[in-house]
Scaffold this motif. Structure first.
Motif, PDB file in Angstrom:
ATOM      1  N   TYR A 148       0.856  -1.191   0.000  1.00  0.00           N
ATOM      2  CA  TYR A 148       0.000   0.000   0.000  1.00  0.00           C
ATOM      3  C   TYR A 148       0.889   1.237   0.000  1.00  0.00           C
ATOM      4  CZ  TYR A 148      -4.070  -2.764   1.539  1.00  0.00           C
ATOM      5  OH  TYR A 148      -5.092  -3.673   1.629  1.00  0.00           O
ATOM      6  N   LEU A 149       0.434   2.304  -0.665  1.00  0.00           N
ATOM      7  CA  LEU A 149       1.100   3.603  -0.573  1.00  0.00           C
ATOM      8  C   LEU A 149       0.118   4.610  -0.001  1.00  0.00           C
ATOM      9  CD1 LEU A 149       3.151   3.866  -3.895  1.00  0.00           C
ATOM     10  CD2 LEU A 149       3.882   3.010  -1.659  1.00  0.00           C
ATOM     11  N   VAL A 150       0.635   5.563   0.782  1.00  0.00           N
ATOM     12  CA  VAL A 150      -0.193   6.619   1.357  1.00  0.00           C
ATOM     13  C   VAL A 150      -0.551   7.602   0.244  1.00  0.00           C
ATOM     14  CG1 VAL A 150      -0.268   8.492   3.051  1.00  0.00           C
ATOM     15  CG2 VAL A 150       0.936   6.366   3.603  1.00  0.00           C
TER      16      VAL A 150
ATOM     17  N   THR B  63      -4.829  10.472   3.911  1.00  0.00           N
ATOM     18  CA  THR B  63      -6.023   9.954   4.584  1.00  0.00           C
ATOM     19  C   THR B  63      -6.317   8.491   4.238  1.00  0.00           C
ATOM     20  OG1 THR B  63      -7.418  10.811   2.800  1.00  0.00           O
ATOM     21  CG2 THR B  63      -7.147  12.211   4.749  1.00  0.00           C
ATOM     22  N   ASN B  64      -5.665   7.977   3.187  1.00  0.00           N
ATOM     23  CA  ASN B  64      -5.938   6.600   2.752  1.00  0.00           C
ATOM     24  C   ASN B  64      -4.657   5.863   2.401  1.00  0.00           C
ATOM     25  OD1 ASN B  64      -9.016   6.424   2.464  1.00  0.00           O
ATOM     26  ND2 ASN B  64      -8.547   8.279   1.309  1.00  0.00           N
ATOM     27  N   LEU B  65      -4.735   4.541   2.517  1.00  0.00           N
ATOM     28  CA  LEU B  65      -3.701   3.659   1.975  1.00  0.00           C
ATOM     29  C   LEU B  65      -4.262   3.082   0.681  1.00  0.00           C
ATOM     30  CD1 LEU B  65      -2.614   1.713   5.195  1.00  0.00           C
ATOM     31  CD2 LEU B  65      -1.201   3.337   3.915  1.00  0.00           C
ATOM     32  N   ILE B  66      -3.575   3.310  -0.425  1.00  0.00           N
ATOM     33  CA  ILE B  66      -4.027   2.833  -1.729  1.00  0.00           C
ATOM     34  C   ILE B  66      -3.230   1.587  -2.090  1.00  0.00           C
ATOM     35  CG2 ILE B  66      -4.431   3.451  -4.150  1.00  0.00           C
ATOM     36  CD1 ILE B  66      -5.832   5.322  -2.163  1.00  0.00           C
ATOM     37  N   LEU B  67      -3.922   0.496  -2.432  1.00  0.00           N
ATOM     38  CA  LEU B  67      -3.228  -0.727  -2.825  1.00  0.00           C
ATOM     39  C   LEU B  67      -2.569  -0.516  -4.187  1.00  0.00           C
ATOM     40  CD1 LEU B  67      -2.621  -3.694  -2.086  1.00  0.00           C
ATOM     41  CD2 LEU B  67      -4.603  -4.328  -3.456  1.00  0.00           C
TER      42      LEU B  67
ATOM     43  N   THR C 183      -6.504   4.716   9.411  1.00  0.00           N
ATOM     44  CA  THR C 183      -6.918   4.671  10.812  1.00  0.00           C
ATOM     45  C   THR C 183      -6.380   3.377  11.420  1.00  0.00           C
ATOM     46  OG1 THR C 183      -8.966   3.426  10.395  1.00  0.00           O
ATOM     47  CG2 THR C 183      -9.090   5.843  10.214  1.00  0.00           C
ATOM     48  N   THR C 184      -6.582   3.209  12.704  1.00  0.00           N
ATOM     49  CA  THR C 184      -6.108   1.986  13.370  1.00  0.00           C
ATOM     50  C   THR C 184      -7.107   0.838  13.251  1.00  0.00           C
ATOM     51  OG1 THR C 184      -6.996   2.806  15.465  1.00  0.00           O
ATOM     52  CG2 THR C 184      -4.664   3.228  15.034  1.00  0.00           C
TER      53      THR C 184
ATOM     54  N   GLY D  77      -3.368   0.098   8.509  1.00  0.00           N
ATOM     55  CA  GLY D  77      -3.547   1.465   8.970  1.00  0.00           C
ATOM     56  C   GLY D  77      -2.833   1.708  10.286  1.00  0.00           C
ATOM     57  N   ARG D  78      -2.915   0.721  11.165  1.00  0.00           N
ATOM     58  CA  ARG D  78      -2.257   0.844  12.472  1.00  0.00           C
ATOM     59  C   ARG D  78      -0.741   0.924  12.328  1.00  0.00           C
ATOM     60  NH1 ARG D  78      -2.685  -3.944  16.618  1.00  0.00           N
ATOM     61  NH2 ARG D  78      -0.886  -3.414  17.861  1.00  0.00           N
ATOM     62  N   ALA D  79      -0.180   0.084  11.442  1.00  0.00           N
ATOM     63  CA  ALA D  79       1.269   0.105  11.214  1.00  0.00           C
ATOM     64  C   ALA D  79       1.710   1.472  10.695  1.00  0.00           C
ATOM     65  CB  ALA D  79       1.667  -0.999  10.231  1.00  0.00           C
ATOM     66  N   ALA D  80       0.898   2.059   9.799  1.00  0.00           N
ATOM     67  CA  ALA D  80       1.236   3.365   9.220  1.00  0.00           C
ATOM     68  C   ALA D  80       1.135   4.478  10.260  1.00  0.00           C
ATOM     69  CB  ALA D  80       0.326   3.667   8.035  1.00  0.00           C
ATOM     70  N   ILE D  81       0.061   4.488  11.043  1.00  0.00           N
ATOM     71  CA  ILE D  81      -0.149   5.552  12.027  1.00  0.00           C
ATOM     72  C   ILE D  81       0.861   5.474  13.173  1.00  0.00           C
ATOM     73  CG2 ILE D  81      -1.741   6.328  13.845  1.00  0.00           C
ATOM     74  CD1 ILE D  81      -3.999   5.898  11.811  1.00  0.00           C
TER      75      ILE D  81
END
Length: 201
Positions: free
Chosen positions: A71-73, A78-82, A103-104, A109-113
């Motif tokens: 995934y890339l931000v 606000t989103n992770l795009i595959l 988000t978590t 999302g949790r790993a990114a945040i």
């Protein structure tokens, strides 16, 4: 006699422990070597979409995994795009423009945040794991943030059919690999921007 028996048992336990430790060190060394090999390979590819597709497939194959995705931000943060996924499932999800909110609520999302890897060693025992109907055989999962300094550019997500195969023991190899992948993403992005600027000029 009792003391001799106890001593012999302790000696055997120590031998078993050393053998186990040597096995774990050998496995960790092998995993780091595989991560280095994958990193060297993807760093040679220039186009971002091609590089991510090859990276996901190489990681899946080298580590004998069930499924791998990247995934890339997005620009709005606000989103992770595959961007890439292995096999027919990956192609289907990419074709659908699959995305996750940053988000978590998901492990990616949790790993990114949190900017920290998230490991679910056994999905059948995890209260937070959310199964994907397209990937019914996932038994362990790991999401590793792709970091450039303190900036998150995406998440590398790996899934295995075997419970316990993705664990904290193997995490250093995947974190090293994620670091190389993040740099390759940054380089490919810079190259695309440079080529676009040149075309505009």
């Amino acid at each position: 006699g009792a003391l001799a028996g106890t001593f012999n048992r302790m000696t055997q336990q120590l031998r078993d422990f050393i053998t186990t430790l040597e096995g774990r060190v050998a496995e960790r060394t092998r995993n780091l070597e595989l991560a280095g090999e994958v990193g060297r390979t993807v760093s040679q590819v220039r186009a971002l979409d091609v590089m991510l597709k090859e990276a996901a497939e190489l990681i899946r194959k080298q580590f004998d995994l069930y499924y791998v995705q990247v995934y890339l931000v997005d620009a709005s943060q606000t989103n992770l795009i595959l961007q890439s996924g292995t096999g027919t499932v990956g192609a289907e999800l990419v074709g659908r423009s699959h995305r996750l909110p940053l988000t978590t609520a998901s492990i990616n999302g949790r790993a990114a945040i949190e900017k920290k890897s998230v490991v679910i060693s056994n999905t059948t025992e995890s209260p937070t794991f959310k199964p994907n109907p397209l990937l019914p055989d996932t038994r362990s999962e790991m999401a590793v943030p792709l970091l450039i300094g303190e900036r998150v550019v995406g998440v590398l997500d790996m899934q295995s059919e075997h419970g316990g195969s993705l664990s904290a023991d193997i995490l250093p190899a995947f974190e090293a690999l994620a670091g190389q992948l993040a740099i390759a993403i940054q380089n490919a992005t810079f190259l695309a921007e440079t080529e676009q600027a040149r075309a505009e000029v």
